[in-house]
Design a protein around this motif. Structure first.
Motif, short mmCIF file in Angstrom:
data_model
loop_
_atom_site.label_atom_id
_atom_site.label_comp_id
_atom_site.label_asym_id
_atom_site.label_seq_id
_atom_site.Cartn_x
_atom_site.Cartn_y
_atom_site.Cartn_z
N LEU A 129 2.93 0.85 -12.23
CA LEU A 129 3.99 0.39 -10.84
C LEU A 129 3.07 0.33 -9.54
O LEU A 129 3.17 -0.42 -8.69
CB LEU A 129 5.16 1.40 -10.87
CG LEU A 129 6.17 0.98 -9.81
CD1 LEU A 129 6.83 -0.54 -9.86
CD2 LEU A 129 7.17 2.03 -9.80
N GLY A 130 2.21 1.69 -9.35
CA GLY A 130 1.50 1.56 -7.98
C GLY A 130 0.40 0.54 -8.01
O GLY A 130 0.27 -0.13 -7.01
N ALA A 131 -0.31 0.20 -9.39
CA ALA A 131 -1.16 -0.95 -9.37
C ALA A 131 -0.75 -2.30 -8.86
O ALA A 131 -1.20 -2.86 -7.98
CB ALA A 131 -2.08 -0.93 -10.65
N ALA A 132 0.50 -2.37 -9.60
CA ALA A 132 1.17 -3.75 -9.29
C ALA A 132 1.77 -3.83 -8.01
O ALA A 132 1.66 -4.88 -7.52
CB ALA A 132 2.37 -4.00 -10.29
N SER A 133 2.09 -2.60 -7.35
CA SER A 133 2.73 -2.67 -6.02
C SER A 133 1.46 -3.00 -5.07
O SER A 133 1.68 -4.08 -4.18
CB SER A 133 3.33 -1.21 -5.66
OG SER A 133 4.45 -1.13 -6.49
N ILE A 134 0.31 -2.44 -4.92
CA ILE A 134 -0.61 -2.56 -4.21
C ILE A 134 -1.37 -4.16 -4.49
O ILE A 134 -1.44 -4.93 -3.40
CB ILE A 134 -1.93 -1.58 -4.59
CG1 ILE A 134 -1.42 -0.17 -4.17
CG2 ILE A 134 -3.30 -2.02 -3.84
CD1 ILE A 134 -2.42 0.81 -4.40
N GLY A 169 0.64 -1.15 -0.20
CA GLY A 169 0.05 -0.20 0.11
C GLY A 169 0.91 1.11 0.02
O GLY A 169 0.40 2.33 -0.71
N ALA A 170 1.96 1.44 0.74
CA ALA A 170 2.85 2.63 0.82
C ALA A 170 3.41 2.81 -0.47
O ALA A 170 3.40 4.16 -0.87
CB ALA A 170 3.75 2.18 2.00
N LEU A 171 3.98 1.66 -1.05
CA LEU A 171 4.54 1.91 -2.37
C LEU A 171 3.62 2.30 -3.41
O LEU A 171 3.95 3.29 -4.43
CB LEU A 171 5.22 0.58 -2.88
CG LEU A 171 6.53 0.17 -2.11
CD1 LEU A 171 6.88 -1.03 -2.55
CD2 LEU A 171 7.68 1.22 -2.07
N GLY A 172 2.29 1.74 -3.44
CA GLY A 172 1.24 2.28 -4.31
C GLY A 172 0.85 3.55 -4.26
O GLY A 172 0.85 4.25 -5.28
N LEU A 173 0.64 4.06 -2.91
CA LEU A 173 0.44 5.17 -2.85
C LEU A 173 1.61 6.47 -2.91
O LEU A 173 1.23 7.49 -3.97
CB LEU A 173 0.19 5.72 -1.04
CG LEU A 173 -1.07 4.85 -0.92
CD1 LEU A 173 -1.32 5.05 0.68
CD2 LEU A 173 -2.44 5.12 -1.51
N ARG A 174 2.64 5.99 -2.91
CA ARG A 174 3.88 6.90 -3.27
C ARG A 174 4.07 6.94 -4.79
O ARG A 174 4.12 7.96 -5.32
CB ARG A 174 5.16 6.58 -2.80
CG ARG A 174 5.16 6.60 -1.25
CD ARG A 174 4.74 7.94 -0.83
NE ARG A 174 5.66 9.00 -1.00
CZ ARG A 174 5.43 10.11 -0.70
NH1 ARG A 174 4.35 10.70 -0.35
NH2 ARG A 174 6.44 11.22 -1.12
N PHE A 181 9.48 -8.42 -6.37
CA PHE A 181 9.09 -7.23 -6.98
C PHE A 181 8.85 -5.82 -6.06
O PHE A 181 9.26 -4.63 -6.63
CB PHE A 181 7.86 -7.56 -7.97
CG PHE A 181 7.08 -6.10 -8.01
CD1 PHE A 181 7.44 -5.94 -9.47
CD2 PHE A 181 6.04 -5.68 -7.56
CE1 PHE A 181 6.68 -4.67 -10.20
CE2 PHE A 181 5.48 -4.56 -8.12
CZ PHE A 181 5.60 -4.03 -9.42
N LEU A 182 8.25 -6.25 -4.80
CA LEU A 182 7.95 -4.97 -3.89
C LEU A 182 9.41 -4.25 -3.48
O LEU A 182 9.32 -3.03 -3.40
CB LEU A 182 7.29 -5.58 -2.91
CG LEU A 182 5.79 -5.91 -3.12
CD1 LEU A 182 5.15 -6.64 -1.78
CD2 LEU A 182 5.21 -4.80 -3.68
N VAL A 183 10.49 -5.10 -3.35
CA VAL A 183 11.52 -4.48 -2.78
C VAL A 183 12.33 -3.87 -3.91
O VAL A 183 12.75 -2.56 -4.16
CB VAL A 183 12.60 -5.77 -2.61
CG1 VAL A 183 14.18 -5.00 -2.26
CG2 VAL A 183 12.29 -6.45 -1.35
#
Length: 283
Positions: free
Chosen positions: A50-55, A26-31, A227-229
């Motif tokens: 990138l945000g959608a994939a992160s969330i 969530g944090a990565l997607g929001l940023r 991926f998240l990293v």
């Protein structure tokens, strides 16, 4: 025979780890979404994707870390690889629809409501697809009211996350929003688990196939975690996000001041014009 369902096989380890992954995604997607708002000239579609994939990866990883701690004491559990991967695709695609809808059309009430419902239903579909991927010597049964409650929680969580994505820009406020989002998504997951009961077949009957949780889920979780990293590295080293909104807002007035300065004559020129006017009056 009624099976004994336990969603906390390893105690608090899996719920805490699942919550952390939900917060990270969530944090990565929001940023990433904030990045598109800070600079309209940036590659907006890329940052939204990138945000959608992160969330999506964060929600999916949260779900299956939680499922590592799920067991039915009277029977072993196996997982279907195809349905497990399909649940990941559903999470990313449906979250992407919501993110792109709000990112492109803004956060007016109608758009936010529609995108939140679509995204929430997608999160719920991911959860129950993941549950359907489980094979065991028995049958799953669901409490309809608790299932409906889990879907409502998913929709509320998705709507709140999308609202935060286009409204909250500061780092600390984004972090707080991601922590709340992690609570909501994890709450939806464990509410869905609470809706489950299992009727176990006689020990001598029933066959099931698939991979065990440790042989399938642990290796499969590596991909989304990596991926998240990597997404975190991209966000951390992006200059605009590192500076933050405060730096951007402080820089804006100085640029405007510099632009406004040439609009009036320099102080020396004004003094010269005053002296010339005084000589003419003296004559």
């Amino acid at each position: 025979m009624q099976g004994t369902v336990d969603g906390f096989r390893y105690g608090a380890v899996t719920p805490v780890a699942a919550y952390v992954m939900a917060c990270l995604g969530g944090a990565l997607g929001l940023r990433c979404i904030v990045r598109t708002l800070l600079d309209n000239q940036s590659f907006k579609a890329g940052w939204l994707a990138l945000g959608a994939a992160s969330i999506g990866c964060g929600i999916w990883t949260m779900h299956f870390i939680g499922m590592i701690g799920f067991q039915v004491e009277e029977t072993r559990i196996r997982y279907d690889v195809t349905l497990t991967l399909l649940s990941l695709a559903v999470a990313i695609v449906v979250v992407g629809i919501g993110v792109f809808t709000v990112g492109r059309r803004g956060a007016n009430r109608t758009t936010l409501g529609v995108a939140g419902v679509i995204t929430g239903l997608g999160i719920a579909a991911m959860h129950y697809l993941g549950m359907a991927a489980m094979h065991l010597n028995g049958d799953f049964r669901y409490n309809p009211l608790v299932v409906a409650l889990s879907v409502v929680i998913a929709i509320v969580a998705a709507t709140a996350a999308l609202w935060a994505a286009v409204t909250i820009r500061g780092f600390l406020t984004s972090l707080g929003a991601s922590l709340i989002m992690g609570v909501a998504v994890s709450g939806m997951h464990y509410t869905g688990i609470a809706a489950v009961s299992v009727h176990v077949h006689d020990s001598g009957s029933g066959t099931w196939a698939g991979d065990s949780p440790t042989s399938l889920l642990l290796p499969m979780l590596l991909g989304p975690v990596i991926f998240l990293v990597l997404a975190g590295v991209v966000v951390m080293f992006d200059p605009l996000l590192v500076l933050g909104d405060g730096e951007a807002s402080r820089g804006a007035p100085s640029r405007r001041t510099g632009a406004d300065a040439p609009s009036g004559p320099p102080s020396g020129a004004r003094l010269g014009s005053l002296l010339t006017a005084a000589r003419k009056r003296g004559r």
